[in-house]
Design an enzyme around this catalytic site. Structure first.
Site, short mmCIF file in Angstrom:
data_model
loop_
_atom_site.label_atom_id
_atom_site.label_comp_id
_atom_site.label_asym_id
_atom_site.label_seq_id
_atom_site.Cartn_x
_atom_site.Cartn_y
_atom_site.Cartn_z
N LYS A 226 34.83 38.01 48.60
CA LYS A 226 34.02 38.59 48.89
C LYS A 226 34.02 38.55 46.82
CE LYS A 226 34.00 43.39 47.78
NZ LYS A 226 32.74 42.97 46.96
N GLY B 65 40.20 42.50 38.91
CA GLY B 65 39.82 43.95 39.48
C GLY B 65 40.60 45.33 38.56
N SER B 66 40.17 45.99 38.96
CA SER B 66 40.97 47.45 38.30
C SER B 66 41.74 47.24 39.29
CB SER B 66 40.13 48.58 38.30
OG SER B 66 39.54 49.06 39.55
N THR B 67 42.99 48.06 38.09
CA THR B 67 44.52 48.86 38.38
C THR B 67 44.50 49.87 39.98
OG1 THR B 67 45.33 48.23 36.42
CG2 THR B 67 46.61 49.44 37.64
N VAL C 132 42.43 49.88 41.53
CA VAL C 132 41.60 49.27 42.88
C VAL C 132 43.01 48.44 43.92
CG1 VAL C 132 40.27 47.90 44.45
CG2 VAL C 132 39.25 49.54 43.29
N GLY C 133 43.09 47.44 42.62
CA GLY C 133 44.64 46.82 43.05
C GLY C 133 45.62 47.37 43.81
N GLU D 157 45.62 40.58 39.81
CA GLU D 157 45.36 40.41 38.04
C GLU D 157 44.62 41.80 38.18
OE1 GLU D 157 43.56 40.36 34.91
OE2 GLU D 157 42.35 38.75 35.89
N CYS E 172 38.96 41.10 30.73
CA CYS E 172 40.17 41.96 31.29
C CYS E 172 41.56 41.92 29.62
CB CYS E 172 40.97 42.57 32.41
SG CYS E 172 40.77 39.89 32.70
N GLU F 289 41.42 51.45 29.34
CA GLU F 289 40.10 49.80 29.35
C GLU F 289 39.54 50.88 29.34
OE1 GLU F 289 40.91 47.37 32.94
OE2 GLU F 289 40.73 45.41 31.29
#
Ligand code: ADP
Length: 501
Positions: A192, A245-247, A249-250, A268, A302, A399
């Site tokens: 995706k 992606g972002s922390t 969403v992780g 990551e 990142c 970030e």
């Protein structure tokens, strides 16, 4: 800095006609089950480039079914590794043959520099596929020396159906960085891409088919994160999720994986990396590197070295150099070969970065350069440098994912190690010094997954890449990444023909 406005990209390049806008399932481009589409927008002009099929849970189900059939019954996991290698090498060649079109797609979709896409992003994507193609026939287990009268060995088997959820900042490299090792391992997959940059992923799917990668092995579902993305992380028939992606969403991905079939995830995530400059360096050279460290890819990376710590002996001189050099940093249409920095990827990102810049101004930091949008149309932002930044300011902690640098002064090695580590992230760090002892001490003391000494962004497909702390876990690139898509099966049998317990 120079901001080029009213630029005419047609003068530099022919923007390709968009050929692929549908979901890629089981080797075919198809509409979404709902028939819905979404817009992908050109960040240079804020205009719609194309309408793309909007995949949702039902489409993910279809793609997973295709990938499952291809894994359970298809040739890909069963063929000799050298055959997978052959098809992957063909895929890589096709990427090279379409460099200009792929680079242009990432430029219109993501605002990335076309000149770099042509010489770096896309050729290196082909090389990443070749690197893993070369590993496809070298996947071995071990023969074990057991403590009893047994012989045993391990098999390294593909993990199964993989879900890859990728971001928009490096659409091509992210795609191959995930897909390459998973293909080599013999996995089948559903990718995706980010909703902001779906175009090149669909093109790669088309090239994979042309290369002869069997139907169902590589499926691409375009759509939004909270629908199509979430359907991947919670799917009962996906065996592994690889996410960049972002922390925030992780964390959701990991929760969904835990709440469904306990599939392993690799993450990551974000970063706020220190770029540490000691007194003994060539200030002129390091100032160039620091600018790249914060503004490369418009800061949408990142590992941006956006916390710049400068030792007190060269602090003033460094600021003078920085102010001088940023004047020749050109913001403008990313198709223009003179330009260093294109537009931010979308309106949301643009607004977020500008709000961080406001925080910096209101929080008491001093603006050395930039601080404003760059032009009337498109998501351009001036490269922004703040000095007099303290560690507790929002711009030093969060970030930003945009062209914003925070410069801070330090005195001693011990002090800078402590301050550099005072973050929830641990993705990368840059250490600029000619003193070997300092380089050794600091590189071993920083809690981050990648350390660059006297260089920055020294990526390589052979160099494992990933985070400590809340920057994630497991590694992309290198043979470490191949292991993410393999699992170990242990097989034991008695040496003598007698039952053994
Ligand atoms: P960024 O901050 O770089 O935009 P995100 O973490 O928002 O990164 O997005 C990275 C990828 O994750 C994109 O493909 C996005 O669509 C997807 N995504 C966003 N939300 C979710 C979610 N709830 N579950 C799974 N994937 C998601």
């Amino acid at each position: 800095m120079t901001v080029l406005s009213n630029d005419n990209p047609e003068a530099y390049v022919k923007i390709p006609k968009i050929k692929f806008t549908k979901l890629f399932i089981n080797g075919e481009f198809v509409d979404s089950v709902s028939g819905k589409t979404f817009e992908t927008v050109d960040p240079r002009t804020e205009e719609v480039i194309a309408r793309i099929a909007e995949g949702d849970k039902e489409d993910i189900d279809l793609a997973v079914k295709a990938a499952r059939d291809a894994f359970d019954h298809g040739p890909w996991p069963r063929m000799p590794g050298c055959e997978r290698r052959r098809l992957m090498l063909k895929f890589a060649d096709l990427i090279n043959e379409n460099v200009e079109e792929l680079a242009a797609l990432d430029t219109v979709d993501g605002g990335k520099l076309y000149s770099l896409g042509k010489i770096r992003d896309i050729p290196s994507s082909a090389e990443i596929i070749r690197y893993y193609a070369g590993a496809a026939d070298k996947i071995h287990g071990a023969t074990l020396k057991m403590s009893r009268d047994l012989q045993a060995y391990t098999l390294h088997e593909p993990v199964g159906v993989v879900g890859h959820i990728i971001p928009w900042n490096f659409p091509s490299q992210m795609f191959v960085m995930k897909v390459g090792p998973a293909l080599a391992a013999g996995c089948t997959m559903v990718v995706k891409p980010a909703e902001q940059t779906p175009l090149s992923a669909l093109y790669y799917a088309h090239l994979a088919k042309l290369a002869g990668i069997p139907d169902g092995v590589l499926n691409v579902i375009t759509g939004y994160g909270s629908t199509a993305g979430a359907a991947i992380s919670s799917h009962m028939d996906i065996d592994k999720v690889s996410f960049t992606g972002s922390t925030e969403v992780g964390r959701l991905v990991m929760q969904a994986a835990a709440a469904s079939n306990l599939k392993p995830v690799s993450l990551e995530l974000g970063g706020k990396s220190p770029f540490i400059i000691f007194d003994d360096v060539d200030v002129d050279k390091v100032a160039d590197l620091a600018l790249q460290g914060s503004f490369y890819n418009k800061g949408e990376i990142c590992v941006a070295g956006s916390r710049v710590f400068v030792q007190e002996g060269i602090y003033d001189k460094f600021l003078i150099k920085l102010a001088e050099k940023v004047k020749s940093w050109v913001v403008g249409d990313p198709f223009n070969p003179e330009v260093h920095q294109g537009p931010q990827v979308d309106k949301q990102q643009y607004d977020k970065i500008l709000s961080y810049i406001e925080h910096g101004k209101k929080g008491g930091a001093t603006l050395l350069s930039g601080g404003k949008p760059g032009g009337e149309k498109g998501y351009y932002i001036e490269p922004t440098i703040f000095t007099d930044v303290t560690d507790d300011m929002i711009i030093a902690k969060e970030e930003i994912f945009g062209p914003v640098m925070s410069v801070m002064k330090f005195k001693t090695v011990e002090e800078v190690i402590k301050r550099a580590n005072a973050t929830k992230y641990g993705l990368a760090a840059g250490i600029m010094t000619n003193d070997l002892n300092t380089a050794n001490t600091v590189s071993r003391s920083i809690r981050a997954g990648v350390i660059w000494i006297n260089c920055y962004f020294a990526f390589d497909r052979d160099l494992p890449y990933g985070g400590y702390k809340m920057s994630g876990f497991e590694r992309d690139f290198g043979l470490e990444a191949l292991n993410k898509y393999l699992q170990v099966k242990s097989v034991a049998t008695p040496i003598h023909n007698s039952p053994w317990l």
